[in-house]
Scaffold this active site. Structure first.
Site, mmCIF file in Angstrom:
data_model
loop_
_atom_site.group_PDB
_atom_site.id
_atom_site.type_symbol
_atom_site.label_atom_id
_atom_site.label_comp_id
_atom_site.label_asym_id
_atom_site.label_seq_id
_atom_site.Cartn_x
_atom_site.Cartn_y
_atom_site.Cartn_z
ATOM 1 N N ASP A 65 0.813 -1.210 0.000
ATOM 2 C CA ASP A 65 0.000 0.000 0.000
ATOM 3 C C ASP A 65 0.847 1.260 0.000
ATOM 4 O O ASP A 65 0.316 2.354 -0.167
ATOM 5 C CB ASP A 65 -0.941 -0.005 1.208
ATOM 6 N N ASP A 77 -11.518 -6.399 10.838
ATOM 7 C CA ASP A 77 -11.642 -7.835 11.074
ATOM 8 C C ASP A 77 -12.777 -8.142 12.045
ATOM 9 O O ASP A 77 -13.568 -9.062 11.825
ATOM 10 C CB ASP A 77 -10.319 -8.407 11.584
#
Length: 734
Positions: A142, A447
């Site tokens: 990223d 998550d």
């Protein structure tokens, strides 16, 4: 019996632990009911009876006690039915019948996440004991760093020798750094010669990376591309024989300031899309960039559950615990997360399954598709949910044949353009990505929220905790990283608590009530800041002014408070000892709970509320994985490193000074007046807080090293604490 099939795993219910836990819940609940009765009976007395009592402090303390009771009750759901599991990977079908696996590894900043460490994780994933033609490793960069791309090419070159060595000799640790750092038992001459050769190649690989970093640094060049790190064939010739290599893919998605990129969740969703038209494996392994594979058999262990026809139709993921290789024996920052992975997740496994924990889990790809595949097969409607890529929509079909063939031929120009479209920053516009599809964006703790919605859709999960850690990473070893990481976690959890996905509202009608309560405990965990601030200030202020808040020692109700206090501490101590901890571990966990409640829980809650009302944008601070020798030395010595920001450390110091002053002056007052019967409980409470704050007091007064509490912060905190005590005393006297 003829024709019987041996199970690939066995679930063991820990009946003795469940019985003890339920008995403790019964006793402790009765005590809490008695405490609430005592408080209410006082508050419901006539005004004349309450005239000589300080009602406001009573109400504040009672509020803290109610929050503590609420949180304790939620926490007990984890202990209702703890289970453990045993797997038998040798009973799996032949390799040709095993499903394919895509491995996702995310990195963002080579300055904080050293490229060499990331490449060790990549190589360890490539070396898993799994058919190489069914293993595909994707790295999301990223940060768009050319150094990461260069590191992957170098890692591929070294992996050719490393994989051959591991397969030939059955090496039990697939991470080269961990393997060559350990002492290898003496084997035959041929083995040792080959080991030295591979180790020499490893050192050359490490030197090439080091030289490149020294020459070009770790600057971010923001490259945006997808590259398949592959030679002319996936077969490499080593020592006269062929070694089949897993697929290795580098992905750097498009990011623009005008488009939200949603941090790790956005990067993982790009990998979900891109991998679907390259390999489209039905199962995924998600790893943090520092969490290397410590056992090559983890994939086969996970398949023991995913291939079980009795549980597989509803099984979303198999979660392994996060273990850390740099944790000291004392673990002063509770970096090992003992309670989470040794107590709570085993309890969840006995319900509907553990929470998705960010890394170290094998998950079905279809679990990310929401309910759209089952409910709607219309091509146009699927594009409304999943985006405009025709190739990706085709990949949702079970009969889809991925474009990357087994010989390693590269993508066609058209297919490459499709991957670029899937990795573009605008692809998710007007789709369900991040809302109902893929990893969800409504919380920085993607998550937790994604796992919650999966369980609410009827999916289950499994917790697999073998004796040998399957994955090893780097835990935090200084206070600044601990507090920054903790604040991000608390902000993400409270994001969910104040959203439409609040577990006690969203969950009970969609999953089991106990599973909902477990999720609720995590979501509301930041509320601990209320009770710690209440119990850390109000009783001490009243002690200083001779105002009792608890029953007299001679009163039978005093025994109720003693039972609650000792019951909680002793139950925690027993759990620590039974899970391999020590008395010092227990002290450290109590201490860190107080520290994080004062800081992380408070700031995390404030951050979530400000995001909710639009006062600030979401942020994601990456934990620094670069080892600082000075900080590491303090950690190994068991000394806290107080080099962190003033907003983080000042509240702790203020609370400690306030308790020190209240305890000493209050104790003098009690001794002079002889009010032990009225004030003993407040004396004990303040003394307990000071015992747990010993490292802070030491950092304020005795230490001279760089990790001490800065004198400027101590002075500022002293002024604030004295001002608070003065104003508080005036208010109480009025």
């Amino acid at each position: 019996m003829e024709g019987s099939v041996l199970p690939q795993h066995i679930c063991h219910v820990r009946k003795s632990s469940a019985t003890i836990n339920r008995f403790h819940v019964f006793i402790h609940s009765i005590s809490l009911i008695a405490l609430i009765y005592y408080r209410l009976s006082f508050l419901l007395q006539s005004a004349e009876t309450r005239a000589h009592a300080a009602v406001l402090p009573w109400l504040i303390v009672f509020t803290g006690e109610l929050v503590l009771s609420f949180m304790w009750l939620l926490d007990q759901a984890y202990r209702w039915r703890p289970v453990t599991r045993t797997v038998f990977p040798e009973r799996l079908p032949e390799d040709k019948h095993l499903p394919a696996i895509d491995v996702f590894i995310c990195t963002v900043d080579p300055k904080k996440e050293p490229t060499f460490e990331v490449m060790n994780t990549v190589i360890s994933a490539m070396a898993l004991d799994y058919p190489p033609e069914k293993l595909h490793v994707y790295v999301s960069d990223d940060g768009g760093s050319s150094l990461t791309l260069y590191g992957m090419k170098e890692a591929w070159e070294f992996a050719r020798s490393w994989l051959s060595f591991c397969r030939k000799h059955g090496i039990k640790n697939p991470c080269p750094k961990a393997y060559f750092s350990s002492v290898e038992e003496e084997h035959g001459t041929e083995f040792m010669a080959e080991r030295r050769r591979v180790q020499m190649e490893y050192e050359m690989f490490k030197d090439r990376l080091r030289t490149t970093i020294e020459k070009y640094g770790t600057r971010n060049e923001s490259i945006r591309c997808l590259e398949i790190i592959l030679q002319a064939s996936r077969y490499s010739v080593i020592g006269g024989g062929q070694v089949e290599m897993p697929l290795l893919v580098y992905v750097s998605r498009e990011k623009r300031p005008s488009h939200p990129h949603h941090f790790k969740a956005g990067a993982l969703n790009v990998l979900l899309r891109v991998s679907s038209i390259i390999s489209n494996s039905p199962h995924l392994l998600i790893l943090d960039c520092d969490m290397y594979c410590n056992d090559p058999t983890s994939a086969r262990k996970a398949m023991c559950f995913h291939l079980d026809p009795n549980i597989s139709p509803t099984l979303a993921f198999v979660q392994f615990p996060q273990r850390f290789q740099n944790i000291s024996k004392s673990d002063i920052y509770d970096s090992g997360l003992r309670c989470t992975f040794s107590v709570r997740w085993e309890g969840l496994d006995g319900l509907q399954g553990p929470v998705l924990s960010g890394t170290c889990f094998y998950i079905k790809r279809v679990a990310f598709h929401g309910s759209f595949i089952q409910n709607d097969n219309d091509f146009l409607k699927l594009k409304e949910s999943f985006g405009s890529s025709n190739e990706f929509i085709k990949s949702l079909s079970q009969n889809y044949d991925p474009s990357m063939n087994r010989d390693g031929n590269c993508l066609s120009a058209m297919q490459l353009r499709d991957t670029q479209l899937l990795a573009s920053c605008s692809y998710e516009n007007q789709t369900k990505w991040g809302i109902e599809v893929g990893f969800l964006y409504q919380s920085v703790l993607e998550d937790y929220l994604t796992g919650l919605t999966m369980h609410c859709r009827g999916w289950t999960s499994v917790y697999c905790n073998p004796s040998k850690p399957q994955f090893l990473g780097s835990g935090v070893t200084n206070m600044n990283d601990m507090l920054v990481q903790g604040t991000r976690w608390m902000s993400g959890l409270f994001d969910v608590a104040i959203s439409n996905y609040s577990p006690l509202i969203y969950g009970p009608l969609r999953m089991s009530i106990l599973e909902s309560i477990c999720y609720a405990y995590l979501a509301y965990f930041p509320l601990y800041f209320i009770l710690v601030w209440c119990f850390g200030i109000i009783p001490q202020l009243c002690l200083l002014n001779g105002i009792p808040l608890y029953p007299k020692v001679s009163d039978s109700f005093c025994m109720i408070f003693a039972v609650i206090f000792l019951s909680s501490l002793s139950k925690h101590l027993v759990e620590v000892l039974l899970t391999g901890g020590s008395f010092q571990t227990w002290i450290n966990e109590q201490r860190i709970w107080i520290i994080t409640s004062v800081t992380c829980d408070l700031y995390g809650s404030m951050d979530a509320v400000m995001k909710k009302i639009g006062m600030r944008e979401a942020s994601f601070l990456t934990t620094d994985k670069v080892m600082d020798d000075e900080k590491e030395k303090l950690y190994q010595m068991g000394k806290f490193d107080f080099r962190t920001s003033t907003p983080m450390i000042a509240p702790l110091v203020i609370l400690v000074i306030l308790n020190m002053a209240s305890f000493m002056l209050g104790l003098v007052r009690v001794i002079a007046t002889g009010d032990w019967d009225k004030m003993l409980v407040q004396v004990v409470l303040s003394f307990y807080i000071l015992i747990m704050s010993l490292p802070i007091m030491e950092g304020m007064t005795m230490r001279k090293d760089k990790g001490r509490v800065p004198s400027s912060i101590t002075g500022l905190s002293f002024v604030v604490a004295m001002a608070f005590l003065t104003v508080g005393s005036i208010v109480l006297k009025d």
